[in-house]
Scaffold this active site. Structure first.
Site, mmCIF file in Angstrom:
data_model
loop_
_atom_site.group_PDB
_atom_site.id
_atom_site.type_symbol
_atom_site.label_atom_id
_atom_site.label_comp_id
_atom_site.label_asym_id
_atom_site.label_seq_id
_atom_site.Cartn_x
_atom_site.Cartn_y
_atom_site.Cartn_z
ATOM 1 N N ARG A 144 41.358 25.992 71.921
ATOM 2 C CA ARG A 144 41.377 26.249 73.363
ATOM 3 C C ARG A 144 40.064 26.893 73.803
ATOM 4 O O ARG A 144 39.499 27.723 73.099
ATOM 5 C CB ARG A 144 42.540 27.166 73.737
ATOM 6 N N ARG B 25 62.486 33.465 69.515
ATOM 7 C CA ARG B 25 61.259 33.639 70.275
ATOM 8 C C ARG B 25 61.239 32.620 71.408
ATOM 9 O O ARG B 25 61.454 31.430 71.193
ATOM 10 C CB ARG B 25 60.041 33.408 69.386
ATOM 11 N N ASN C 297 61.636 31.148 65.132
ATOM 12 C CA ASN C 297 60.401 31.121 65.914
ATOM 13 C C ASN C 297 59.922 29.672 65.941
ATOM 14 O O ASN C 297 59.241 29.211 65.026
ATOM 15 C CB ASN C 297 59.362 32.044 65.260
ATOM 16 N N HIS D 288 51.656 36.493 73.593
ATOM 17 C CA HIS D 288 51.565 37.276 72.344
ATOM 18 C C HIS D 288 52.174 38.665 72.529
ATOM 19 O O HIS D 288 51.810 39.610 71.816
ATOM 20 C CB HIS D 288 50.098 37.434 71.887
ATOM 21 N N GLU E 217 55.608 39.450 64.080
ATOM 22 C CA GLU E 217 56.367 39.128 65.282
ATOM 23 C C GLU E 217 57.846 38.932 64.985
ATOM 24 O O GLU E 217 58.703 39.301 65.792
ATOM 25 C CB GLU E 217 55.770 37.876 65.926
#
Length: 370
Positions: free
Chosen positions: A215, A65, A8, A154, A356
């Protein structure tokens, strides 16, 4: 069971997991990749160090990923030269992430040429979005030409957590309507109807939606024009501002919710305002997704803030009692995967740790028929 290596590659880190069946044999994270005075010089170096340091005897596959799969990739795929080229074509839509993902793929293919590799896309879970949810109201020809639409991100987390919610509640996944809240340094909400993503807060990029660590999330696009005309800021400067110097960092000077909560507790007005802005945005998305779904069976919090910040969970759902949503203070203060709503409420509120990498490993096995 088969051995799977998951890589990842984030914008400045590489997380890895080596699975032997369901068991994690080895894991770790290489931080500060490419940063001055930090870790390895680049992602290629980091991935080579990881592979060289692992016992990969009997390895059956590598799962990668990949943040952006565009409209082409609606499911995980076995990697070949054509897939690599397609991921490269999508770099303009994810300039911070897809190059890092590609670096991991290149090194792993060179180091393990006889081991099949699989790309698992963050955007794939959201390919079930209705066109009305994915379409922005701008000129159709321009949107089509430049790939302007909602892709969502996501996806591996929302897929894993929504399915784990069904397991926790002992309900059929295909019959459950869930609002999943992935709250970390990056944050997004998703409405999952019978195992299908039907709405999500991130859009063409991971900038849209909830307030995040650095963000801004949702804002009036006129702000960009205003800063260009009145402040003389260039496009790259505004991009940097909204992605790296906004959110909690912009409001408080720190991007860690733990620090924001501590400052709020001590009476810092900037932290108190940031907390209210953050939780208000979540509340609004929960209400909107409730209306879209028509019936909500569960609201599930996950990721770093979602799993560990009890005050955020309580505040985000406060005042939603008339929708059948409530949080029990004692349960909210606990730990682990659990239900945190009172008995008898119409909507079950859960906390579930996301994984994940485990999701990527499982999807890799599915593609390789292992």
């Amino acid at each position: 069971m088969s051995r799977i290596l998951v890589l990842n590659c984030g914008s400045s880190s590489v997380k890895y997991r080596l699975y032997d069946g369901d068991e994690v044999r080895d894991k770790g994270t290489v931080e500060r990749v490419g940063e001055p005075g930090g870790g390895p010089a680049d992602h290629e170096t980091a991935v080579r160090q990881i592979i060289d340091g692992l016992d990969l005897a009997g390895l059956a596959g590598v799962g990668h990923r990949v943040v952006h799969g565009g409209r082409r990739f609606s499911a995980p795929v076995r990697i070949d030269d054509g897939v690599v080229a397609a991921i490269e074509d999508l770099v303009p839509l994810a300039p911070l992430h897809n190059p890092a993902n590609l670096a991991g793929i290149r090194v792993a293919r060179e180091a393990l040429p006889d081991t099949p590799q699989v790309a698992v896309f963050d955007t794939a879970f959201h390919h079930t979005l209705p066109e009305a949810a994915a379409t922005y109201a701008i000129d159709r020809e321009i949107a089509e030409r430049y790939g302007v639409r909602r892709y969502g991100f996501h996806g591996t987390s929302h897929a894993y957590v929504s399915r784990r919610t069904a397991d926790l509640l002992d309900r059929p996944y295909g019959e459950l309507n869930t609002i999943t809240l992935h709250l970390g340094n990056g944050a997004s909400a998703c409405a999952v109807q019978g195992g299908r993503s039907v709405a999500t807060s991130m859009g063409m990029s991971p900038l849209e939606g909830l307030v995040m660590g650095t963000r801004s999330g949702d804002l009036d696009p006129t702000i960009i024009f205003h800063l260009r005309r009145e402040a003389g800021m260039g496009v790259d400067d505004i991009d940097d501002l909204l992605n790296h110097r906004s959110g909690l960092l912009g409001l408080t000077g720190v991007n860690d919710m733990r620090e924001v909560l501590a400052r709020r507790e001590s009476g810092d007005p900037a932290a108190a305002l940031a907390f209210d802005v953050y939780r208000r945005r979540i509340t609004g998305y929960v209400g909107a997704y409730y209306a879209l779904l028509g019936r909500v069976d569960a609201v599930t919090f996950t990721a770093g803030v979602g799993e560990h910040a009890a005050p955020v969970r309580a505040a985000a759902l406060a005042g939603l009692d008339r929708l059948g949503i409530a949080v029990d203070p004692a349960r909210n203060a606990g730990s682990g995967d659990r239900v945190i709503s009172p008995d008898g409420t119409e909507v079950t509120v859960c906390v579930i740790a996301t994984d994940e990498e485990r999701e990527i490993a499982q999807e890799t096995r599915d593609v390789l028929n292992l």
